[in-house]
Design a protein around this motif. Sequence first.
Motif, short mmCIF file in Angstrom:
data_model
loop_
_atom_site.label_atom_id
_atom_site.label_comp_id
_atom_site.label_asym_id
_atom_site.label_seq_id
_atom_site.Cartn_x
_atom_site.Cartn_y
_atom_site.Cartn_z
N ALA A 40 8.30 2.95 10.93
CA ALA A 40 7.67 2.66 10.07
C ALA A 40 6.92 3.57 9.16
O ALA A 40 7.06 3.13 7.52
CB ALA A 40 7.45 1.22 10.31
N ARG A 41 6.34 3.75 9.86
CA ARG A 41 5.22 5.26 9.57
C ARG A 41 5.66 6.03 8.95
O ARG A 41 6.95 6.93 8.70
CB ARG A 41 3.51 5.32 9.98
N SER A 42 4.68 7.26 7.93
CA SER A 42 5.34 8.14 7.43
C SER A 42 5.63 9.47 7.71
O SER A 42 5.25 9.77 7.26
CB SER A 42 4.54 8.24 5.53
N ASN A 89 0.19 -2.21 -3.24
CA ASN A 89 1.42 -0.60 -3.15
C ASN A 89 1.65 -0.48 -1.45
O ASN A 89 0.25 -0.05 -0.75
CB ASN A 89 0.75 0.39 -3.76
N TRP A 90 2.92 -0.55 -0.92
CA TRP A 90 3.47 -0.01 0.10
C TRP A 90 4.03 1.12 -0.01
O TRP A 90 5.16 0.93 -0.50
CB TRP A 90 3.54 -1.76 1.17
N PRO A 91 4.33 1.37 1.54
CA PRO A 91 5.17 3.10 1.66
C PRO A 91 6.80 2.35 1.57
O PRO A 91 6.99 2.83 1.40
CB PRO A 91 4.53 3.57 2.82
N SER A 92 6.78 0.98 2.28
CA SER A 92 7.74 0.55 2.46
C SER A 92 7.54 -0.98 3.04
O SER A 92 6.62 -1.62 3.24
CB SER A 92 8.87 0.83 3.18
N GLY A 93 7.83 -1.82 2.80
CA GLY A 93 8.21 -3.47 2.61
C GLY A 93 8.04 -3.61 4.41
O GLY A 93 7.50 -4.81 5.24
N ARG A 94 8.90 -2.55 4.83
CA ARG A 94 8.83 -1.99 6.92
C ARG A 94 7.95 -1.54 7.36
O ARG A 94 6.78 -2.96 8.50
CB ARG A 94 10.18 -1.72 6.93
N ALA A 101 -5.79 -3.43 12.44
CA ALA A 101 -4.62 -3.90 11.21
C ALA A 101 -4.94 -4.66 9.92
O ALA A 101 -4.30 -4.82 8.71
CB ALA A 101 -3.77 -4.52 11.46
N ALA A 102 -6.33 -5.75 9.87
CA ALA A 102 -6.50 -6.76 8.97
C ALA A 102 -6.91 -5.76 7.79
O ALA A 102 -7.01 -6.58 6.25
CB ALA A 102 -7.75 -7.36 9.20
N PHE A 103 -7.86 -4.48 7.77
CA PHE A 103 -7.95 -3.71 6.77
C PHE A 103 -7.07 -3.01 6.11
O PHE A 103 -6.97 -3.36 4.84
CB PHE A 103 -8.88 -2.93 7.28
N LEU A 104 -6.09 -2.50 6.30
CA LEU A 104 -5.35 -1.84 5.99
C LEU A 104 -4.18 -2.94 5.31
O LEU A 104 -3.75 -2.55 4.42
CB LEU A 104 -3.87 -1.32 7.07
N ILE A 105 -3.90 -4.27 5.62
CA ILE A 105 -3.23 -5.11 5.17
C ILE A 105 -3.95 -5.45 3.83
O ILE A 105 -3.06 -5.75 2.52
CB ILE A 105 -2.90 -6.77 5.70
N SER A 106 -5.53 -5.70 3.44
CA SER A 106 -6.08 -5.86 2.78
C SER A 106 -6.57 -5.14 1.50
O SER A 106 -5.64 -5.20 1.07
CB SER A 106 -7.55 -6.46 3.65
N ALA A 107 -6.02 -3.57 2.25
CA ALA A 107 -5.98 -2.48 1.21
C ALA A 107 -4.54 -2.72 0.35
O ALA A 107 -5.10 -2.45 -0.91
CB ALA A 107 -6.22 -1.23 2.14
N GLY A 108 -3.82 -2.82 1.62
CA GLY A 108 -2.51 -3.26 0.95
C GLY A 108 -1.97 -3.62 0.35
O GLY A 108 -1.56 -3.68 -1.43
N ASN A 109 -2.83 -4.56 0.22
CA ASN A 109 -2.40 -6.33 -1.16
C ASN A 109 -3.27 -6.11 -2.22
O ASN A 109 -2.89 -6.43 -2.89
CB ASN A 109 -2.51 -8.04 -0.01
N GLU A 110 -4.67 -5.20 -1.74
CA GLU A 110 -5.76 -5.14 -3.36
C GLU A 110 -4.50 -5.19 -4.46
O GLU A 110 -4.84 -5.18 -5.55
CB GLU A 110 -6.08 -4.98 -3.43
N ASN A 111 -4.08 -3.70 -3.78
CA ASN A 111 -2.90 -2.78 -4.68
C ASN A 111 -1.63 -2.56 -4.72
O ASN A 111 -1.26 -1.97 -5.95
CB ASN A 111 -3.58 -1.25 -4.48
N LEU A 128 2.36 -4.38 10.04
CA LEU A 128 0.57 -4.94 10.37
C LEU A 128 0.76 -6.04 10.27
O LEU A 128 0.41 -6.07 10.78
CB LEU A 128 0.49 -4.34 8.66
N ILE A 129 1.27 -6.74 9.65
CA ILE A 129 1.58 -8.03 9.68
C ILE A 129 2.05 -8.71 10.90
O ILE A 129 0.64 -9.52 11.88
CB ILE A 129 2.32 -9.19 8.95
N LEU A 130 2.96 -7.92 11.87
CA LEU A 130 3.12 -8.12 13.57
C LEU A 130 2.30 -7.60 14.41
O LEU A 130 1.86 -8.46 15.54
CB LEU A 130 4.01 -7.40 13.89
N PHE A 131 1.09 -6.22 13.79
CA PHE A 131 0.44 -5.67 14.95
C PHE A 131 -0.73 -6.98 15.00
O PHE A 131 -1.29 -7.72 15.23
CB PHE A 131 -0.38 -4.99 14.30
N GLU A 132 -1.52 -7.40 13.11
CA GLU A 132 -1.61 -8.78 13.13
C GLU A 132 -2.08 -9.93 13.89
O GLU A 132 -2.95 -10.23 14.45
CB GLU A 132 -2.32 -8.70 11.98
N PHE A 133 -0.65 -10.34 14.11
CA PHE A 133 -0.10 -10.97 15.01
C PHE A 133 -0.44 -10.99 16.63
O PHE A 133 -1.25 -11.83 16.74
CB PHE A 133 0.92 -11.76 14.67
#
Length: 182
Positions: free
Chosen positions: A105-107, A39-44, A27-37, A49-54
């Motif tokens: 939430a995922r595509s 670009n998220w498929p959706s805000g949800r 989850a940390a990797f996916l959040i980092s990769a999304g924040n880097e660019n 992903l943040i909930l999974f990290e918590f």
Amino acid sequence: MPYIRAHYHPILFALITVCAMAELGLAAFLISAGNENNNWPSGRYHSVLILFEFNAVWTTLFGTAYLLWLVDGAIHFLASIASSIVWLLVTTVLWGAAAGVMHGARSGGNCNWISATTGFVAGNSPCYLPQDLSSVSRCREALSVEAIGWIEFVLCVLTLLATCMWVRTSKRSYVSEYSKLA
């Protein structure tokens, strides 16, 4: 039966903790990769992903603590069976909710819409921002986050049921059997 009572609990807590650590990293990797660019498929999707990290941090922290208290034979309030049952209930609800929301939430669950030869999204794909899910790997990582979430949910339910059965069959001796071995 005494072998089961004495030995299943640390194994289940260890499994819960190890799966949470895997989820934490993914989850940390996916959040980092999304924040880097940015670009998220959706805000949800980002929020889930943040909930999974918590959940992963929560489970790793308390799972490790309960595992150590269990092996050590601690008998203070935070190491009590009642507190572990309450923690397992809360953790079960958190993992179940996160995995259920992630499913929507995922595509999608089919990663075949991404070209395996080029690794790029086809022009008519269901992806909102093609650069976000530009490879089979990113799609499968999103599926893995959900799968590990469901595994955590099942492990928490199993541990909760096993703990309740252990309390029901025990003779009110709540001191860990590992402390008696030392």
